[in-house]
Scaffold this active site. Structure first.
Site, PDB file in Angstrom:
ATOM      1  N   ALA A   1      -4.925   3.190  -7.523  1.00 52.82           N
ATOM      2  CA  ALA A   1      -3.673   3.486  -8.237  1.00 52.82           C
ATOM      3  C   ALA A   1      -2.611   3.778  -7.178  1.00 52.82           C
ATOM      4  CB  ALA A   1      -3.879   4.684  -9.154  1.00 52.82           C
TER       5      ALA A   1
ATOM      6  N   VAL B   1      -6.434   6.735  -4.294  1.00 51.93           N
ATOM      7  CA  VAL B   1      -4.979   6.811  -4.118  1.00 51.93           C
ATOM      8  C   VAL B   1      -4.539   5.724  -3.140  1.00 51.93           C
ATOM      9  CG1 VAL B   1      -3.032   8.261  -3.426  1.00 51.93           C
ATOM     10  CG2 VAL B   1      -5.014   9.298  -4.564  1.00 51.93           C
ATOM     11  N   LYS B   2      -3.673   4.849  -3.626  1.00 53.62           N
ATOM     12  CA  LYS B   2      -3.219   3.714  -2.808  1.00 53.62           C
ATOM     13  C   LYS B   2      -1.865   4.054  -2.193  1.00 53.62           C
ATOM     14  CE  LYS B   2      -3.062  -1.323  -3.380  1.00 53.62           C
ATOM     15  NZ  LYS B   2      -2.877  -2.377  -4.388  1.00 53.62           N
ATOM     16  N   LEU B   3      -1.806   3.952  -0.876  1.00 50.82           N
ATOM     17  CA  LEU B   3      -0.624   4.402  -0.128  1.00 50.82           C
ATOM     18  C   LEU B   3      -0.098   3.270   0.746  1.00 50.82           C
ATOM     19  CD1 LEU B   3      -2.500   7.585   1.040  1.00 50.82           C
ATOM     20  CD2 LEU B   3      -0.474   7.677  -0.430  1.00 50.82           C
TER      21      LEU B   3
ATOM     22  N   THR C   1      -4.706  -2.358  -8.307  1.00 51.87           N
ATOM     23  CA  THR C   1      -3.478  -2.648  -9.041  1.00 51.87           C
ATOM     24  C   THR C   1      -2.322  -2.393  -8.083  1.00 51.87           C
ATOM     25  OG1 THR C   1      -3.268  -0.359  -9.736  1.00 51.87           O
ATOM     26  CG2 THR C   1      -4.434  -1.822 -11.236  1.00 51.87           C
TER      27      THR C   1
END
Ligand code: E4P
Length: 223
Positions: free
Chosen positions: A60, A86-88, A27
């Site tokens: 996310a 965890v999307k960075l 997402t």
């Protein structure tokens, strides 16, 4: 090749999951906004709803841009559900945060990657996934597939374990070409996944098989 769906639309996620081919979800803030999911509480709840539909990893994305805030935000996201990744973003603080989470054995996805150098940094920081944006490069007359080939070569040279998540997939040929190159994962819309089903010879062949069955002695056999 693993298939992720790139959406925050629960119906599309369910449809791909029910097809039996879904391995995860990605997402981003734009996809959340497109579904009308706004406000921190609603967004966090939506991630949990997504995790409850799909069996695999769910990316996310943090919206902070400095290291300390990225770490606090990422920790909240990671605590939501064991499937959360965890999307960075690929910025200096994102790389630092990636290293922080990889040291803590929390999965990460480094996003907005448009060059081999960026992909190399993500791997050095221990990213679980790197997301080169194929479609957005194609949009500006730059060969997105070539970038994925180059990242694969560089990762292969050094045995990096970071997986190549081909992102910004727009259509079925992106999926097929990424599979030929050997991208580990692709993330795209439901249309790119379901589009792989279609072939006119399958449709006409099935039509004829069923018509011939009806012509034969089989009419009374219950199927
Ligand atoms: C990746 O994780 C992004 O969410 C996504 O693939 C971006 O795709 P777009 O270029 O179609 O917006």
């Amino acid at each position: 090749m693993r298939f992720f769906i790139d959406t925050a639309n629960l119906k599309d996620i369910e449809e791909a999951q029910n097809l039996g081919v879904l391995d995860g979800v990605t997402t981003n803030p734009s996809l959340m906004a497109k579904e009308g999911i706004v406000g921190e509480e609603n967004i966090l709840k939506h991630y949990v709803d997504i995790c409850n539909i799909v069996d695999g990893d769910v990316s996310a994305e943090v919206i902070s841009t400095d290291y300390t805030d990225m770490v606090s935000e990422g920790e909240i996201l990671a605590a939501l559900h064991p499937q959360i990744v965890v999307k960075l973003p690929m910025i200096a603080d994102g790389v630092k945060a990636c290293k922080y989470f990889s040291d803590k054995k929390i999965k990460t996805n480094v996003t907005l990657v448009f060059s081999v150098g960026q992909a190399l940094l993500a791997a050095k920081a221990g990213a679980t996934y790197v997301s080169p944006f194929l479609g957005r490069l194609d949009d500006i007359s730059t060969d997105g597939l070539h970038l994925i080939e180059e990242i694969k070569q560089v990762y292969g040279n050094y045995g990096f374990e970071t997986e190549i998540l081909a992102a910004s997939i727009r259509h079925t040929m992106h999926v097929v070409n990424c599979a030929k190159i050997g991208a580990d994962v692709m993330t795209g819309p439901l249309s790119a996944i379901e589009g792989l089903l279609s072939h006119p010879l399958t449709a006409s062949g099935l039509k004829k098989f069923l018509a011939d069955y009806q012509k034969g002695d089989n009419q009374n056999i219950k199927v």
